[in-house]
Motif scaffolding. Structure first.
Motif, PDB file in Angstrom:
ATOM      1  N   GLU A 144       0.852  -1.201   0.000  1.00  0.00           N
ATOM      2  CA  GLU A 144       0.000   0.000   0.000  1.00  0.00           C
ATOM      3  C   GLU A 144       0.880   1.241   0.000  1.00  0.00           C
ATOM      4  N   ILE A 149      -3.447   4.906   5.015  1.00  0.00           N
ATOM      5  CA  ILE A 149      -4.154   3.640   4.811  1.00  0.00           C
ATOM      6  C   ILE A 149      -3.275   2.478   5.261  1.00  0.00           C
ATOM      7  N   ASP A 189      -2.897  -3.218  -2.296  1.00  0.00           N
ATOM      8  CA  ASP A 189      -3.549  -2.237  -3.161  1.00  0.00           C
ATOM      9  C   ASP A 189      -3.259  -2.643  -4.602  1.00  0.00           C
ATOM     10  N   ILE A 216      -7.186  -4.644  -2.342  1.00  0.00           N
ATOM     11  CA  ILE A 216      -7.920  -3.470  -1.877  1.00  0.00           C
ATOM     12  C   ILE A 216      -7.896  -2.426  -2.991  1.00  0.00           C
ATOM     13  N   THR A 217      -9.074  -1.912  -3.361  1.00  0.00           N
ATOM     14  CA  THR A 217      -9.139  -0.951  -4.461  1.00  0.00           C
ATOM     15  C   THR A 217     -10.344  -0.034  -4.296  1.00  0.00           C
ATOM     16  N   ALA A 218     -10.217   1.166  -4.832  1.00  0.00           N
ATOM     17  CA  ALA A 218     -11.340   2.101  -4.804  1.00  0.00           C
ATOM     18  C   ALA A 218     -12.357   1.782  -5.891  1.00  0.00           C
ATOM     19  N   SER A 236     -13.378  -2.987  -1.055  1.00  0.00           N
ATOM     20  CA  SER A 236     -13.536  -1.638  -1.591  1.00  0.00           C
ATOM     21  C   SER A 236     -12.970  -0.594  -0.640  1.00  0.00           C
ATOM     22  N   LYS A 237     -12.337   0.428  -1.212  1.00  0.00           N
ATOM     23  CA  LYS A 237     -11.979   1.616  -0.447  1.00  0.00           C
ATOM     24  C   LYS A 237     -13.124   2.630  -0.562  1.00  0.00           C
ATOM     25  N   PRO A 238     -13.425   3.354   0.528  1.00  0.00           N
ATOM     26  CA  PRO A 238     -12.877   3.194   1.880  1.00  0.00           C
ATOM     27  C   PRO A 238     -13.451   1.935   2.524  1.00  0.00           C
ATOM     28  N   PHE A 239     -12.664   1.281   3.380  1.00  0.00           N
ATOM     29  CA  PHE A 239     -13.087   0.026   3.977  1.00  0.00           C
ATOM     30  C   PHE A 239     -13.368   0.201   5.462  1.00  0.00           C
TER      31      PHE A 239
END
Length: 268
Positions: A144, A149, A189, A216-218, A236-239
């Motif tokens: 990341e 984050i 990420d 983890i991704t937006a 999903s971001k935000p988590f």
């Protein structure tokens, strides 16, 4: 908006949920395909009292919990690795846990999806939490590039009882750390700030050793198109912390059960 458009809008996240529940892209998609076939044959199966998204998940739950599809002989005909099928944790608590923590449904919506009531949902989620808490602690690599984050993730996994072996902010850092310390879990990420890819780094690492990975991704929908191999575990971001806990536990549980079901598995 037509019914087909409504289904298409919510399908990517339903596929994410299905693969988190089953442990693989192939098996999750097999159940989603079975649900879509049932819906095509009888559109009245979609109960939209709580909206189209909850309606799709409710129909999926009916398919998943059906005796026919979950019978071992029927499962063998689906394109899924049987060794990754969870048997020790009962299906209903896992569903409640993931619907609440990963998909963000309210307790009332989860009760609707699972054909039960709110008090039962709470009991199911508590049961899943206790069973998930039995996971063996492991070494975690975080890939990341966003400092805050990364700090949140580091604090979170430590609170879950895991050890963080390092935070990598680039593809090359991730490769170097993983090859030196061999993590038991990777949180990655997908798009890193220097233009490198966490997905590429993980794919390179998986050529040399097996490790569960949570991405983890937006923009999860960009990686749930069905056009190429996709991450089995996607956040999903935000988590929310509960989301990371649930998905990481699922990933570790599938990995542990896969190893336990492999005779004379090599230990590195």
């Amino acid at each position: 908006m037509s019914r087909s458009q409504l289904v298409a809008e919510h399908l990517p996240l339903l596929r994410r949920y299905a693969r988190a529940l089953t442990g693989s892209q192939a098996s999750g998609d097999a159940y989603v395909a079975a649900m879509l076939e049932a819906l095509l044959q009888d559109p009245s199966l979609l109960d939209e009292r709580h909206g189209p998204r909850a309606a799709l998940f409710r129909l999926f739950a009916q398919i998943w919990n059906s005796v026919a599809l979950n019978d071992d002989s029927e499962i063998r005909s689906l394109p899924m690795p049987s060794e990754r099928r969870l048997s020790a944790i009962t299906p209903l608590p896992r569903q409640a846990f993931l619907l609440l923590s990963l998909e963000g449904f309210s307790e009332e919506e989860v009760a609707f999806v699972l054909h039960t009531d709110v008090s039962e949902v709470r009991q199911l989620a508590d049961a899943a939490g206790r069973e998930m808490a039995e996971e063996i602690a492991t070494d975690v690599l975080i890939i990341e590039d966003e400092t805050f984050i990364a700090m949140d993730l580091e604090s979170l996994v430590k609170n879950l009882g895991h050890n963080v072996i390092g935070v990598a902010r680039t593809h090359s850092d991730a490769i170097a750390l993983a090859r030196t310390k061999k993590p038991g879990l990777i949180l990655a990420d997908i798009q890193l700030a220097d233009g490198s890819s966490g997905l590429d780094a993980v794919n390179e690492l998986l050529k040399t050793f097996e490790v569960p990975v949570v991405f983890i991704t937006a923009y999860p929908e960009r990686f749930l198109t069905g056009e190429r191999p996709e991450p089995a575990f996607l956040i999903s971001k935000p988590f929310q912390p509960a989301m990371v806990s649930a998905v990481a536990s699922q990933a570790l549980f599938f990995q542990r059960n896969s190893r336990n079901r492999t005779p004379n598995a090599a230990v590195s």
